[in-house]
Design an enzyme around this catalytic site. Structure first.
Site, PDB file in Angstrom:
ATOM      1  N   HIS A 201      27.337 -80.481 -51.252  1.00 46.53           N
ATOM      2  CA  HIS A 201      26.653 -79.191 -51.412  1.00 46.53           C
ATOM      3  C   HIS A 201      25.269 -79.167 -50.791  1.00 46.53           C
ATOM      4  O   HIS A 201      24.561 -78.156 -50.879  1.00 46.53           O
ATOM      5  CB  HIS A 201      26.513 -78.860 -52.894  1.00 46.53           C
ATOM      6  CG  HIS A 201      27.790 -78.537 -53.595  1.00 46.53           C
ATOM      7  ND1 HIS A 201      28.296 -77.260 -53.676  1.00 46.53           N
ATOM      8  CD2 HIS A 201      28.669 -79.326 -54.239  1.00 46.53           C
ATOM      9  CE1 HIS A 201      29.432 -77.287 -54.359  1.00 46.53           C
ATOM     10  NE2 HIS A 201      29.678 -78.522 -54.713  1.00 46.53           N
TER      11      HIS A 201
ATOM     12  N   LYS B  73      16.621 -66.801 -57.020  1.00 45.08           N
ATOM     13  CA  LYS B  73      17.245 -68.116 -56.812  1.00 45.08           C
ATOM     14  C   LYS B  73      16.262 -69.163 -57.309  1.00 45.08           C
ATOM     15  O   LYS B  73      15.123 -68.854 -57.606  1.00 45.08           O
ATOM     16  CB  LYS B  73      17.556 -68.343 -55.310  1.00 45.08           C
ATOM     17  CG  LYS B  73      16.373 -68.063 -54.399  1.00 45.08           C
ATOM     18  CD  LYS B  73      16.756 -68.092 -52.912  1.00 45.08           C
ATOM     19  CE  LYS B  73      17.560 -66.861 -52.485  1.00 45.08           C
ATOM     20  NZ  LYS B  73      18.698 -67.270 -51.626  1.00 45.08           N
ATOM     21  N   ARG B  74      16.681 -70.418 -57.397  1.00 48.04           N
ATOM     22  CA  ARG B  74      15.758 -71.478 -57.809  1.00 48.04           C
ATOM     23  C   ARG B  74      14.582 -71.495 -56.844  1.00 48.04           C
ATOM     24  O   ARG B  74      14.727 -71.199 -55.649  1.00 48.04           O
ATOM     25  CB  ARG B  74      16.481 -72.821 -57.825  1.00 48.04           C
ATOM     26  CG  ARG B  74      17.452 -72.994 -58.970  1.00 48.04           C
ATOM     27  CD  ARG B  74      16.768 -72.987 -60.305  1.00 48.04           C
ATOM     28  NE  ARG B  74      15.860 -74.091 -60.473  1.00 48.04           N
ATOM     29  CZ  ARG B  74      16.136 -75.199 -61.193  1.00 48.04           C
ATOM     30  NH1 ARG B  74      17.312 -75.308 -61.789  1.00 48.04           N
ATOM     31  NH2 ARG B  74      15.262 -76.169 -61.322  1.00 48.04           N
TER      32      ARG B  74
ATOM     33  N   LYS C 248      13.785 -72.625 -49.645  1.00 52.50           N
ATOM     34  CA  LYS C 248      14.261 -71.237 -49.830  1.00 52.50           C
ATOM     35  C   LYS C 248      13.149 -70.245 -49.458  1.00 52.50           C
ATOM     36  O   LYS C 248      13.375 -69.060 -49.342  1.00 52.50           O
ATOM     37  CB  LYS C 248      14.727 -71.070 -51.270  1.00 52.50           C
ATOM     38  CG  LYS C 248      15.948 -71.922 -51.644  1.00 52.50           C
ATOM     39  CD  LYS C 248      16.265 -71.824 -53.124  1.00 52.50           C
ATOM     40  CE  LYS C 248      17.402 -72.725 -53.543  1.00 52.50           C
ATOM     41  NZ  LYS C 248      18.740 -72.230 -53.166  1.00 52.50           N
TER      42      LYS C 248
ATOM     43  N   THR D   8      25.175 -68.432 -52.525  1.00 44.30           N
ATOM     44  CA  THR D   8      26.243 -67.569 -53.066  1.00 44.30           C
ATOM     45  C   THR D   8      25.644 -66.248 -53.562  1.00 44.30           C
ATOM     46  O   THR D   8      26.307 -65.228 -53.589  1.00 44.30           O
ATOM     47  CB  THR D   8      26.976 -68.294 -54.224  1.00 44.30           C
ATOM     48  OG1 THR D   8      26.006 -68.902 -55.077  1.00 44.30           O
ATOM     49  CG2 THR D   8      27.937 -69.342 -53.701  1.00 44.30           C
TER      50      THR D   8
ATOM     51  N   LYS E 287      26.853 -62.088 -53.372  1.00 44.50           N
ATOM     52  CA  LYS E 287      26.847 -61.140 -54.487  1.00 44.50           C
ATOM     53  C   LYS E 287      26.080 -59.866 -54.113  1.00 44.50           C
ATOM     54  O   LYS E 287      26.525 -58.752 -54.396  1.00 44.50           O
ATOM     55  CB  LYS E 287      26.208 -61.814 -55.719  1.00 44.50           C
ATOM     56  CG  LYS E 287      27.013 -62.994 -56.242  1.00 44.50           C
ATOM     57  CD  LYS E 287      26.208 -63.950 -57.105  1.00 44.50           C
ATOM     58  CE  LYS E 287      27.039 -65.200 -57.424  1.00 44.50           C
ATOM     59  NZ  LYS E 287      26.227 -66.305 -58.007  1.00 44.50           N
TER      60      LYS E 287
HETATM   61  N1  LIG Z   1      23.148 -78.851 -55.252  1.00 44.46           N
HETATM   62  N2  LIG Z   1      23.359 -78.064 -54.562  1.00 44.46           N
HETATM   63  N3  LIG Z   1      23.593 -77.314 -53.804  1.00 44.46           N
HETATM   64  C1  LIG Z   1      23.712 -75.904 -53.767  1.00 44.46           C
HETATM   65  C2  LIG Z   1      22.854 -75.207 -54.835  1.00 44.46           C
HETATM   66  N4  LIG Z   1      21.517 -75.511 -54.782  1.00 44.46           N
HETATM   67  O1  LIG Z   1      23.320 -75.483 -56.099  1.00 44.46           O
HETATM   68  O2  LIG Z   1      25.096 -75.615 -53.996  1.00 44.46           O
HETATM   69  C3  LIG Z   1      25.467 -74.268 -53.793  1.00 44.46           C
HETATM   70  C4  LIG Z   1      26.957 -74.163 -54.054  1.00 44.46           C
HETATM   71  O3  LIG Z   1      27.686 -74.781 -53.065  1.00 44.46           O
HETATM   72  C5  LIG Z   1      25.130 -73.797 -52.373  1.00 44.46           C
HETATM   73  O4  LIG Z   1      25.454 -72.450 -52.243  1.00 44.46           O
HETATM   74  C6  LIG Z   1      23.645 -74.012 -52.104  1.00 44.46           C
HETATM   75  O5  LIG Z   1      23.391 -73.688 -50.773  1.00 44.46           O
HETATM   76  C7  LIG Z   1      23.286 -75.489 -52.371  1.00 44.46           C
HETATM   77  O6  LIG Z   1      21.915 -75.705 -52.208  1.00 44.46           O
END
Ligand SMILES: [N-]=[N+]=N[C@]1([C@H](N)O)O[C@H](CO)[C@@H](O)[C@H](O)[C@H]1O
Length: 791
Positions: A343, A521-522, A527, A629, A633
């Site tokens: 990820h 987002k976080r 980001k 993601t 949305k």
């Molecule tokens: N750990 N991790 N990874 C992430 C997100 N931060 O949770 O997974 C998400 C789910 O795959 C991704 O959409 C995102 O880009 C990626 O940074």
């Protein structure tokens, strides 16, 4: 349903209608809804057992579920009935529903993806289990004090959790530490310490309630409850020590998103839930199979990132030490069951455990990891090692023990092949494949946006909810001004609702006809919430310099948590709030520009903000956001994206059309190249008077008069360590925002572009993603029983 609720109120909550609290009503309604789905759940479980169906096991340290009550209602088609029943009982349905606390058992995208996947697996009728940890405390509660983030423990379990069934009979002893004995070529692990893993099951029923799967979360319980002897000696702490130590393992979620914690307790958490899950799926397999060698035909195990990567060594341990297989065969058998999803490319997120630490906590597993490493080395001399410089690299372990490895967007998967796993990719050229992320349309359109869903269903009927690509039929409506006007009206309904909510919760008055520009987002430097804020200050400067101009009114909405130890991210939050208090109080720009940052962003708040957004901020440094993601949305709910060619933004732009997407910034390749140029950030700042002015204001304390030096570090970082190229993308970002301003001034064409986004987002359903995993990785398909039912 009214009488069912009264019955549950009386016999499960022990309350009568006159004395019932909102909590009592919510619990009574929830228990009734749960009653409705148990039969489907049992039927599905029985059907899967009856046909020895292949099962998918999704192992994840995080399941960012949010609230479940709306899912349980809409997936069973009970909304009207539930609303009428609560009305007949004199209760406000929305107040009751909003009383449920979020199950915040995750940090961000990775955890929410797991939750969306569970909904799609059930909707598609693919027999599956989600395995995770039943954290007593989920992601911390965020509040702001003088604009600074404060963290408090989250307490979702302070109330009864309506949806779970405790399974005290499903318990496994999980060992830690100790030593390994070897005799006659066999090894035996003698753990020094152990805890019990107890199962808690939540039924996950899919759309139309035709199939039900299980989310099994493990809680840590003491092997020995209570040390009476210590108690009798008056050493009360000692009496409860083993209990406290055991419970610590499932006490709290580590709040780091895309950064490894490296803490011993985190390793214990990872092994705890992984081992319990592997033991549980093996017991289920052996309940209706005699030959362990048939395991890969009956079991597909998906590792959600490297957090459960110890699953490989654990499965090999059980196959060798308890089932008597030889190591090479056990490794091969395990590999045919396992697959791993990567990820992130961020180096600080790739888990590495010190050999000493892992060897002390899991001595047998370290032996097995060495065996796996040596056998891979023997087969592929010179290939990357799992054990390197005294570290156990969990990415390499997961890769080598998996038959398939996937990235989460097309661009990300290519970068995985070219960077983190380039060497392993050369050795195993067919192992890495792509499965672009997706989102469940049940929660992220049908559930959270009734105004838009009703408009779509009037036009298309309701089958789009489980076949989202049907939305493409709406592209034919782009010339239908009445429909486009209705589409715009649906957005405005959501914007008015959000304006009221923000007025009440943040005490900031916003104009529902302004452009709602949202970044939720976080908080993380890659980001680039900071770049968004710098652009906001630059816009403020221009509005003040030229008040005569016809500026497009904007509301900048931020939402997100910073990991408690991530100080730069916390500085960014502080600066956003400091800037908001200055700009929102400015009489010159008051009606044209506002900044809002509601605290404690979570799944439920996302469901409130996303339907009301006009502009979706997806502005990460290209090559850094694996997928995203939230971007999906927003576009599905008719927001236009301003974004870079990063992660899934690339595929979203391909689907919605470049004319319906505000693109800016350097590409991933250009980012790599620019970083090589010494002084690239100073050069960028020198070249941008607008940016230089903004950085000067921040540096002088314009937004922190009470502490003028507060942001010296942050500004200094941009001048000398602008790792995420905020300075280099600033001007093109600013100009693109001005293009969006102009576009927004034409309501009809903006609404048409927004419609084209919604209409083109069908492919980003997590149903499509799960079909991809089932076809390319798990080699499974919907259960026959469902096919018969839907036939
Ligand atoms: N750990 N991790 N990874 C992430 C997100 N931060 O949770 O997974 C998400 C789910 O795959 C991704 O959409 C995102 O880009 C990626 O940074």
């Amino acid at each position: 349903m009214k009488n069912e609720i009264l019955k549950r109120l009386r016999y499960s909550l022990g309350k009568d209608a006159d004395h019932a609290s909102v909590y009592d009503w919510r619990m009574a309604l929830s228990l009734v809804l749960r009653d409705h789905m148990v039969d489907t759940w049992f039927d599905s479980t029985r059907a899967a057992y009856g046909t020895s169906a292949k099962r998918v096991y999704y192992l994840s340290m995080e399941f960012l579920i949010g609230r479940l009550i709306e899912d349980m209602i809409s997936n069973q088609g009970l909304e009207t009935e539930a609303r009428n029943a609560m009305k007949a009982l004199g209760q406000d349905f929305d107040t009751i529903v909003h009383n449920e606390p979020d199950a915040a058992l995750g940090n961000g995208g990775l955890g929410r993806l797991a939750a969306c996947f569970m909904d799609s697996l059930a909707t598609l009728g693919i027999p599956a289990y989600g395995y995770g940890i039943r954290y007593e405390h989920g992601l911390f509660e965020q509040s702001f004090v003088e604009g600074e983030q404060m963290e408090k423990p989250e307490t979702w379990l302070s109330q009864r959790h309506a949806w779970e069934f405790e399974r005290p009979e499903v318990q496994y002893r999980i060992g830690f530490g100790g030593h390994v004995s070897h005799s006659e070529g066999r090894a035996k692990w003698h753990p020094g310490d152990s805890v019990l893993a107890t199962a808690h099951d939540t039924p996950i029923v899919g759309w139309k309630g035709v199939w039900g799967n299980t989310l099994r979360l493990w809680s840590a319980d003491p092997v020995r409850q209570f040390d009476l002897a210590s108690f009798n000696r008056g050493d009360y702490l000692a009496a409860g020590r083993s209990e406290a130590l055991a419970r610590t393992i499932s006490r709290v979620l580590y709040p780091d998103d895309t950064t490894e914690s490296g803490k011993e307790l985190r390793l214990k958490q990872e092994y705890f839930f992984t081992a319990a899950s592997i033991m549980d799926l093996l017991r289920r397999f052996l309940s209706d199979h005699d030959d362990i060698r048939a395991l890969p035909d009956a079991v597909a195990i998906q590792l959600n990132d490297t957090h459960p990567a110890i699953a490989g060594p654990e499965l090999v341990r059980l196959l060798v030490d308890e089932h008597g297989l030889e190591m090479p065969e056990a490794i091969d058998l395990a590999r045919r069951c396992l697959a791993y999803t990567n990820h992130t490319l961020l180096p600080e997120a790739l888990e590495r455990w010190h050999e000493g630490l892992l060897g002390r906590i899991l001595p047998r597993h370290l032996e097995i990891i060495r065996a796996i490493d040596d056998s891979h080395q023997a087969e592929h001399p010179g290939s990357p090692r799992i054990l390197e410089h005294g570290d156990v690299r969990m990415g390499e372990l997961a890769f080598i023990m998996a038959h398939k490895v996937n990235g989460v967007s097309a661009l990300h998967t290519e970068l995985v092949k070219e960077t983190v796993f380039a060497d392993l990719h050369r050795i195993h050229p067919t192992r890495i494949i792509n499965q672009t992320n997706g989102i469940t349309p049940r929660r992220w359109l049908y559930g959270c946006n009734p105004a838009l869903r009703n408009l779509i269903s009037e036009e298309l009927g309701e089958s789009w909810v489980s076949d989202l690509e049907q939305l493409s039929a709406l592209t034919d409506k782009r010339g239908d001004s009445a429909f486009v006007a209705d589409f715009h009206a649906a957005k405005r309904v959501n914007k008015v609702a959000l304006s009221n909510w923000i007025g009440q919760t943040c005490d900031v008055q916003i104009d529902p006809d302004a452009m709602f520009d949202v970044q939720i987002k976080r908080i993380h430097e890659y980001k680039r919430q900071l770049m968004n804020l710098l652009e906001t200050i630059a816009l403020w400067n221009e509005m003040r310099d030229h008040p005569e101009k016809d500026w497009t009114p904007r509301v900048k909405i931020f939402g997100g948590k910073a990991a408690p130890g991530y100080f730069m991210a916390k500085d960014i939050i502080h600066l956003i709030n400091d800037t908001a208090s200055v700009i929102n109080a400015d009489p010159v720009t008051r009606d044209r520009l506002k900044i809002v940052f509601p605290p404690n962003y979570n799944v439920t708040m996302a469901e409130r903000l996303i339907p009301a957004a006009d502009l979706s901020e997806q502005i990460s440094t290209a090559g850094k956001e694996a997928s995203g993601t939230g971007n999906m949305k927003f576009a599905l709910n008719g927001a236009l994206t301003i974004g870079t060619l990063d992660g899934a933004n690339v595929e979203i732009r391909e689907h919605v059309g470049s004319e319906n997407f505000f693109l800016f910034g350097l590409t991933a390749a250009e980012v790599m190249e620019r970083r090589q140029q010494p002084g690239f950030s100073r050069a960028a700042i020198e070249a941008s008077p607008r940016l230089r002015r903004v950085l000067g204001q921040i540096f002088e304390g314009r937004f922190s008069p009470q502490d003028p030096h507060r942001y010296h570090g942050l500004v200094g970082m941009l001048y000398d360590h602008d790792h995420f190229l905020v300075t280099c993308d600033f001007d093109s970002y600013f100009d693109t925002q001005r293009r969006a301003d102009i576009a927004f001034q034409s309501q009809q064409s903006w609404a048409t572009m927004a419609l084209m986004n919604t209409a083109s987002m069908g492919w980003f359903s997590s149903d499509r993603t799960i079909r991809g995993y089932a076809r390319d990785i798990w080699k499974t398909r919907p259960h026959g029983a469902l096919l018969e039912k839907s036939a």
